[in-house]
Design a protein around this motif. Structure first.
Motif, PDB file in Angstrom:
ATOM      1  N   ILE A  91       2.298  13.666   1.449  1.00  6.26           N
ATOM      2  CA  ILE A  91       1.755  12.571   0.626  1.00  6.26           C
ATOM      3  C   ILE A  91       0.551  11.855   1.149  1.00  6.26           C
ATOM      4  O   ILE A  91      -0.547  11.717   0.276  1.00  6.26           O
ATOM      5  N   ALA A  92       0.503  11.717   2.557  1.00  2.00           N
ATOM      6  CA  ALA A  92      -0.701  11.214   3.079  1.00  2.00           C
ATOM      7  C   ALA A  92      -2.026  11.986   2.856  1.00  2.00           C
ATOM      8  O   ALA A  92      -3.003  11.453   2.399  1.00  2.00           O
ATOM      9  N   THR A  93      -1.953  13.413   2.698  1.00  2.00           N
ATOM     10  CA  THR A  93      -2.912  14.325   2.612  1.00  2.00           C
ATOM     11  C   THR A  93      -3.487  14.192   1.118  1.00  2.00           C
ATOM     12  O   THR A  93      -4.650  13.972   1.028  1.00  2.00           O
ATOM     13  N   ALA A 102       2.401   3.831  -0.765  1.00  2.00           N
ATOM     14  CA  ALA A 102       1.643   5.185  -0.317  1.00  2.00           C
ATOM     15  C   ALA A 102       1.492   5.103   1.126  1.00  2.00           C
ATOM     16  O   ALA A 102       1.639   6.091   1.962  1.00  2.00           O
ATOM     17  N   ARG A 103       1.178   3.996   1.962  1.00  2.00           N
ATOM     18  CA  ARG A 103       1.346   3.823   3.226  1.00  2.00           C
ATOM     19  C   ARG A 103       2.631   4.126   3.965  1.00  2.00           C
ATOM     20  O   ARG A 103       2.666   5.100   4.795  1.00  2.00           O
ATOM     21  N   ARG A 104       3.669   3.446   3.711  1.00  2.00           N
ATOM     22  CA  ARG A 104       5.041   3.678   4.142  1.00  2.00           C
ATOM     23  C   ARG A 104       5.457   5.317   3.879  1.00  2.00           C
ATOM     24  O   ARG A 104       5.955   5.792   4.979  1.00  2.00           O
ATOM     25  N   PHE A 105       5.291   5.730   2.653  1.00  2.00           N
ATOM     26  CA  PHE A 105       6.166   6.973   2.412  1.00  2.00           C
ATOM     27  C   PHE A 105       5.190   8.201   2.663  1.00  2.00           C
ATOM     28  O   PHE A 105       5.470   9.254   2.916  1.00  2.00           O
ATOM     29  N   GLY A 106       3.817   7.724   3.399  1.00  2.00           N
ATOM     30  CA  GLY A 106       2.946   8.817   3.868  1.00  2.00           C
ATOM     31  C   GLY A 106       2.924   8.611   5.391  1.00  2.00           C
ATOM     32  O   GLY A 106       2.015   9.470   6.039  1.00  2.00           O
ATOM     33  N   ASP A 107       3.581   7.766   6.007  1.00  2.00           N
ATOM     34  CA  ASP A 107       3.576   7.739   7.400  1.00  2.00           C
ATOM     35  C   ASP A 107       4.790   8.808   8.039  1.00  2.00           C
ATOM     36  O   ASP A 107       6.069   8.299   7.882  1.00  2.00           O
ATOM     37  N   GLU A 108       4.576   9.834   8.402  1.00  2.00           N
ATOM     38  CA  GLU A 108       5.744  10.672   9.081  1.00  2.00           C
ATOM     39  C   GLU A 108       6.401  10.097  10.283  1.00  2.00           C
ATOM     40  O   GLU A 108       7.731  10.543  10.314  1.00  2.00           O
TER      41      GLU A 108
END
Length: 243
Positions: free
Chosen positions: A184-186, A132-138
């Motif tokens: 994803i982050a949202t 979640a952290r990696r794929f949510g980091d633009e």
């Protein structure tokens, strides 16, 4: 990295999506959606992809018996994944979770996670949070991830070490664009997304154990063989300490 083109891939994927002779018990649509879409719950389709895309192994044995064995394993994986979804995912967030899984961002995250899991099978129990952290980091996806991946590969050619888990994440992150990463982050910052991540974090250790058990069962039955019994993981990504 070239895709694996084994002749039994279409057959097994169809079987693991519910086309076997013995149908699974009826499920509520939201349960079925999560089982099919979310690799961290380890349904049959996820196991099929991880088995068939594992570059450290090759299929062996009689194709018909292998198919029957894998159909049985995939059906069992679907049953266990369904039970885990019902147990761990709060029903009141099911609608929001399924909406996310059906969105472009949800599809990108799930595909990226499944890619990372296929490339390297030994991710730690914190995979859900890390993904979640990696794929949510633009700033860590798309072209940026591609540059870091090839830089790491270049360093390996010079004799340097790299984390297999990190390399798997970097390669998988190329499937996510910065725009999708923001979405994803949202979602993960929302109340439903936070609770969903907690459920996924609880589910993944069980899935990892089941995949290890499946691998042992496949090898014991003579249907899956390491290309190199001593250093099979090196055929996927080089061994190194996790960083």
């Amino acid at each position: 990295m070239a895709p694996v083109r084994w002749s039994w891939l279409p057959i097994l994927l169809a079987a693991c999506h519910g086309d076997s002779a013995t149908p699974a018990p009826p499920q509520e649509p939201w349960v079925r959606t999560i089982v099919l879409a979310d690799p961290l719950f380890g349904g049959g389709a996820t196991f099929a992809r991880r088995v068939l895309g594992n570059l450290a192994h090759r299929p062996t044995g009689d194709p018909l018996r292998r198919r029957a064995f894998l159909e049985e394993q995939c059906a069992q994986a679907d049953r266990e994944a369904s039970a885990a979804v019902i147990e761990l995912v709060p029903r009141d967030i099911a609608g929001e979770v399924c909406s996310f899984l059906g969105s472009a961002a949800g599809n990108a995250q799930m595909w990226a996670e499944a890619t990372a899991l296929t490339l390297y099978a030994q991710h730690g129990d914190g995979f859900a949070t890390e993904a979640a952290r990696r794929f949510g980091d633009e700033n860590a996806v798309g072209k940026a991830a591609r540059r870091r991946f090839f830089a790491a590969v270049g360093a390996l050619s010079q004799g340097e070490s790299a984390s297999p888990s990190l390399l798997a994440f970097e390669l998988a992150a190329q499937y996510v664009t910065p725009e999708l990463a923001r979405a994803i982050a949202t979602f993960h910052q929302s109340p439903a997304g936070t609770r969903w991540l907690q459920a996924r974090s609880a589910a993944f250790p069980r899935t990892a154990r089941r995949f290890s058990e499946l691998g042992r069962a496949l090898r014991s039955a003579g249907f899956w063989q390491l290309l190199d019994e001593q250093d099979g993981e090196d055929l996927v990504l080089p061994k190194a300490e996790h960083r």
